[in-house]
Design an enzyme around this catalytic site. Structure first.
Site, PDB file in Angstrom:
ATOM      1  N   LEU A 231     -94.368 -59.145   1.842  1.00  0.00           N
ATOM      2  CA  LEU A 231     -95.388 -60.048   2.383  1.00  0.00           C
ATOM      3  C   LEU A 231     -96.279 -60.622   1.278  1.00  0.00           C
ATOM      4  O   LEU A 231     -96.630 -59.940   0.321  1.00  0.00           O
ATOM      5  CB  LEU A 231     -96.265 -59.308   3.405  1.00  0.00           C
ATOM      6  CG  LEU A 231     -95.549 -58.749   4.636  1.00  0.00           C
ATOM      7  CD1 LEU A 231     -96.563 -58.138   5.606  1.00  0.00           C
ATOM      8  CD2 LEU A 231     -94.702 -59.807   5.346  1.00  0.00           C
TER       9      LEU A 231
ATOM     10  N   GLY B 118     -98.722 -66.338   2.222  1.00  0.00           N
ATOM     11  CA  GLY B 118     -98.111 -67.268   3.187  1.00  0.00           C
ATOM     12  C   GLY B 118     -97.847 -66.559   4.507  1.00  0.00           C
ATOM     13  O   GLY B 118     -98.235 -67.037   5.586  1.00  0.00           O
ATOM     14  N   HIS B 119     -97.213 -65.375   4.421  1.00  0.00           N
ATOM     15  CA  HIS B 119     -96.982 -64.594   5.645  1.00  0.00           C
ATOM     16  C   HIS B 119     -98.317 -64.226   6.295  1.00  0.00           C
ATOM     17  O   HIS B 119     -98.475 -64.309   7.519  1.00  0.00           O
ATOM     18  CB  HIS B 119     -96.264 -63.274   5.316  1.00  0.00           C
ATOM     19  CG  HIS B 119     -94.906 -63.421   4.701  1.00  0.00           C
ATOM     20  ND1 HIS B 119     -94.621 -62.997   3.425  1.00  0.00           N
ATOM     21  CD2 HIS B 119     -93.746 -63.928   5.199  1.00  0.00           C
ATOM     22  CE1 HIS B 119     -93.344 -63.220   3.160  1.00  0.00           C
ATOM     23  NE2 HIS B 119     -92.790 -63.792   4.209  1.00  0.00           N
TER      24      HIS B 119
ATOM     25  N   GLY C 132     -93.557 -70.817   9.264  1.00  0.00           N
ATOM     26  CA  GLY C 132     -94.195 -71.598   8.196  1.00  0.00           C
ATOM     27  C   GLY C 132     -93.491 -72.920   7.962  1.00  0.00           C
ATOM     28  O   GLY C 132     -92.258 -72.984   8.008  1.00  0.00           O
TER      29      GLY C 132
ATOM     30  N   LYS D 154     -93.153 -74.166   5.217  1.00  0.00           N
ATOM     31  CA  LYS D 154     -92.383 -73.946   3.976  1.00  0.00           C
ATOM     32  C   LYS D 154     -90.877 -74.020   4.249  1.00  0.00           C
ATOM     33  O   LYS D 154     -90.123 -74.546   3.451  1.00  0.00           O
ATOM     34  CB  LYS D 154     -92.802 -72.584   3.423  1.00  0.00           C
ATOM     35  CG  LYS D 154     -91.835 -71.861   2.566  1.00  0.00           C
ATOM     36  CD  LYS D 154     -91.912 -72.353   1.155  1.00  0.00           C
ATOM     37  CE  LYS D 154     -91.100 -71.543   0.179  1.00  0.00           C
ATOM     38  NZ  LYS D 154     -89.879 -71.004   0.693  1.00  0.00           N
ATOM     39  N   ASP D 155     -90.453 -73.467   5.408  1.00  0.00           N
ATOM     40  CA  ASP D 155     -89.034 -73.501   5.785  1.00  0.00           C
ATOM     41  C   ASP D 155     -88.873 -74.544   6.893  1.00  0.00           C
ATOM     42  O   ASP D 155     -88.615 -74.209   8.061  1.00  0.00           O
ATOM     43  CB  ASP D 155     -88.586 -72.107   6.244  1.00  0.00           C
ATOM     44  CG  ASP D 155     -88.693 -71.104   5.118  1.00  0.00           C
ATOM     45  OD1 ASP D 155     -87.742 -70.990   4.339  1.00  0.00           O
ATOM     46  OD2 ASP D 155     -89.749 -70.455   4.980  1.00  0.00           O
TER      47      ASP D 155
ATOM     48  N   VAL E 104     -98.584 -72.249   2.297  1.00  0.00           N
ATOM     49  CA  VAL E 104     -99.613 -71.723   1.386  1.00  0.00           C
ATOM     50  C   VAL E 104     -99.037 -71.785  -0.026  1.00  0.00           C
ATOM     51  O   VAL E 104     -97.893 -71.388  -0.263  1.00  0.00           O
ATOM     52  CB  VAL E 104     -99.986 -70.269   1.758  1.00  0.00           C
ATOM     53  CG1 VAL E 104    -100.980 -69.696   0.758  1.00  0.00           C
ATOM     54  CG2 VAL E 104    -100.557 -70.226   3.175  1.00  0.00           C
TER      55      VAL E 104
ATOM     56  N   LEU F 176     -95.738 -70.292  -2.111  1.00  0.00           N
ATOM     57  CA  LEU F 176     -95.497 -68.850  -2.164  1.00  0.00           C
ATOM     58  C   LEU F 176     -94.161 -68.555  -1.502  1.00  0.00           C
ATOM     59  O   LEU F 176     -93.812 -69.160  -0.477  1.00  0.00           O
ATOM     60  CB  LEU F 176     -96.612 -68.094  -1.438  1.00  0.00           C
ATOM     61  CG  LEU F 176     -98.001 -68.230  -2.039  1.00  0.00           C
ATOM     62  CD1 LEU F 176     -98.985 -67.332  -1.292  1.00  0.00           C
ATOM     63  CD2 LEU F 176     -98.023 -67.877  -3.508  1.00  0.00           C
TER      64      LEU F 176
ATOM     65  N   SER G 293     -91.194 -65.016  -1.208  1.00  0.00           N
ATOM     66  CA  SER G 293     -90.809 -63.668  -1.664  1.00  0.00           C
ATOM     67  C   SER G 293     -89.868 -63.781  -2.858  1.00  0.00           C
ATOM     68  O   SER G 293     -89.818 -62.898  -3.704  1.00  0.00           O
ATOM     69  CB  SER G 293     -90.122 -62.909  -0.532  1.00  0.00           C
ATOM     70  OG  SER G 293     -90.967 -62.898   0.598  1.00  0.00           O
TER      71      SER G 293
HETATM   72  P1  AMP Z   1     -89.503 -65.031   5.188  1.00  0.00           P
HETATM   73  O1  AMP Z   1     -90.050 -63.655   5.075  1.00  0.00           O
HETATM   74  O2  AMP Z   1     -89.280 -65.719   3.883  1.00  0.00           O
HETATM   75  O3  AMP Z   1     -88.319 -65.102   6.128  1.00  0.00           O
HETATM   76  O4  AMP Z   1     -90.649 -65.881   5.891  1.00  0.00           O
HETATM   77  C1  AMP Z   1     -91.205 -65.488   7.112  1.00  0.00           C
HETATM   78  C2  AMP Z   1     -92.066 -66.602   7.643  1.00  0.00           C
HETATM   79  O5  AMP Z   1     -93.105 -66.873   6.696  1.00  0.00           O
HETATM   80  C3  AMP Z   1     -91.285 -67.909   7.834  1.00  0.00           C
HETATM   81  O6  AMP Z   1     -91.738 -68.534   9.036  1.00  0.00           O
HETATM   82  C4  AMP Z   1     -91.672 -68.705   6.613  1.00  0.00           C
HETATM   83  O7  AMP Z   1     -91.607 -70.107   6.816  1.00  0.00           O
HETATM   84  C5  AMP Z   1     -93.122 -68.255   6.423  1.00  0.00           C
HETATM   85  N1  AMP Z   1     -93.536 -68.507   5.035  1.00  0.00           N
HETATM   86  C6  AMP Z   1     -92.883 -68.148   3.905  1.00  0.00           C
HETATM   87  N2  AMP Z   1     -93.538 -68.618   2.820  1.00  0.00           N
HETATM   88  C7  AMP Z   1     -94.624 -69.294   3.290  1.00  0.00           C
HETATM   89  C8  AMP Z   1     -95.683 -70.016   2.661  1.00  0.00           C
HETATM   90  N3  AMP Z   1     -95.759 -70.158   1.344  1.00  0.00           N
HETATM   91  N4  AMP Z   1     -96.618 -70.575   3.436  1.00  0.00           N
HETATM   92  C9  AMP Z   1     -96.551 -70.465   4.807  1.00  0.00           C
HETATM   93  N5  AMP Z   1     -95.576 -69.798   5.455  1.00  0.00           N
HETATM   94  C10 AMP Z   1     -94.617 -69.216   4.697  1.00  0.00           C
END
Ligand code: AMP
Length: 299
Positions: free
Chosen positions: A36, A39-40, A155, A157-158, A184, A192, A194
């Site tokens: 985390l 962003g998360h 997010g 972001k995706d 974020v 941001l 992972s």
């Molecule tokens: P992930 O753990 O990468 O699968 O992301 C989980 C959720 O967090 C997804 O909905 C992503 O779009 C969101 N997320 C990842 N990075 C960011 C970020 N920088 N800003 C906002 N949301 C994010």
């Protein structure tokens, strides 16, 4: 602050959530793969503001990774994740339920049902990562069905992922509400992720060009340049400033259908995938052309 409650099993999570739902609580779901970052946490904070209880799933979903992708080396940092959730401002002490199932809990022996999205899932990430959105939609629908959450948070972001999930919700008549939260970024503009952990200090510096190229596209639109190939050509040179940056795609699309456009005539999503020293990064922004100038003869 509130201590999150951890669940590994679907049946136990369901029992706990059932009690909350029976008493009319609104449940928010934030699906993540863990490791985390802020962003998360912004998604989780928004869910805490809008809901009575929040479920954060932390599951590195094997079915959304291709055979040559980073499933086994993807960062898994559960104790740090839990500490971040415990320290998250939560002024009304709303319950946070963390769901961390094993792959076998989600995909038991003889598992055989998949959601196979088309249309918004076909181009870009869909063609660079075959099978990726089948894995995403399947796990997300399972999480919707396991939790019966009222609202799910994703997010921007995706960007393509959210559009694919929105399409699934529409097409399969699901009743969950989808909320998209802004990307974020670090002060440098780098979104941001992972996967930023894979970047060396030098590669991290070079990764700033993703954001710079998006800002360039926004400036072009502000100046009235709407022809996509002109903007794209310069974005390529910004992104490929170093031989270890490799562009996979720069796409200008309709934000809903993700169909490519050649001219910016309305809101347009710009989506990027770039390998920076081997680490695959994605980013995006929405371009909004200025409304047509007033036509004085119509007054
Ligand atoms: P992930 O753990 O990468 O699968 O992301 C989980 C959720 O967090 C997804 O909905 C992503 O779009 C969101 N997320 C990842 N990075 C960011 C970020 N920088 N800003 C906002 N949301 C994010």
């Amino acid at each position: 602050m509130s201590v999150p409650t951890l669940f590994h099993e679907i049946s136990k999570l369901r029992m706990a959530l059932g009690e909350l739902q029976e008493s009319g609580n609104i449940l928010g779901l934030v699906p993540t793969m863990g490791a985390l970052h802020a962003g998360h946490l912004s998604l989780i904070s928004t869910a805490l503001e809008q809901c009575d209880a929040v479920i954060v799933s932390i599951f590195v979903n094997p079915t959304q990774f291709g055979p040559s992708e980073d499933y086994s080396k993807y960062p898994r940092t559960l104790s740090e994740d839990l500490a971040q959730l415990e320290n998250l401002p939560n002024k009304n002490h709303k319950p946070i339920y963390v769901f961390t199932p094993s792959p076998e809990e989600m995909y038991p022996l003889h598992y055989g049902t998949w959601v196979v999205p088309e249309v918004a899932a076909s181009p870009l990430e869909g063609s660079c990562r075959p099978g990726h959105f089948r894995g995403v939609d399947t796990v997300v629908l399972k999480l919707f069905n396991i939790t019966h959450a009222d609202i799910a948070y994703f997010g921007q972001k995706d960007f393509q992922q959210v559009q694919v999930i929105r399409q699934m919700v529409r097409d399969l008549n699901h009743t969950i509400r989808i909320i998209t939260c802004p990307t974020v970024r670090e002060p440098s503009g780098l979104a941001l992720s992972s996967r930023n952990r894979y970047l060396s200090a030098e590669a991290r510096d070079r990764a700033q060009v993703l954001y710079k190229s998006l800002v360039f596209a926004q400036e072009c639109v502000k100046k009235g340049i709407y022809q996509v190939d002109l903007i794209q050509e310069k974005m390529h040179s910004i992104l490929e400033c170093h031989p270890e940056n490799q562009v996979e795609y720069i796409a200008f699309t309709d934000p809903d259908t993700l169909k490519e456009v050649t001219e910016i005539t309305g809101p347009t999503a710009v989506l990027l995938a770039v390998r920076v020293s081997g680490t695959r990064l994605i980013d995006n922004c929405i371009l909004e052309p200025a409304p047509l100038a007033e036509e004085p003869w119509k007054n």
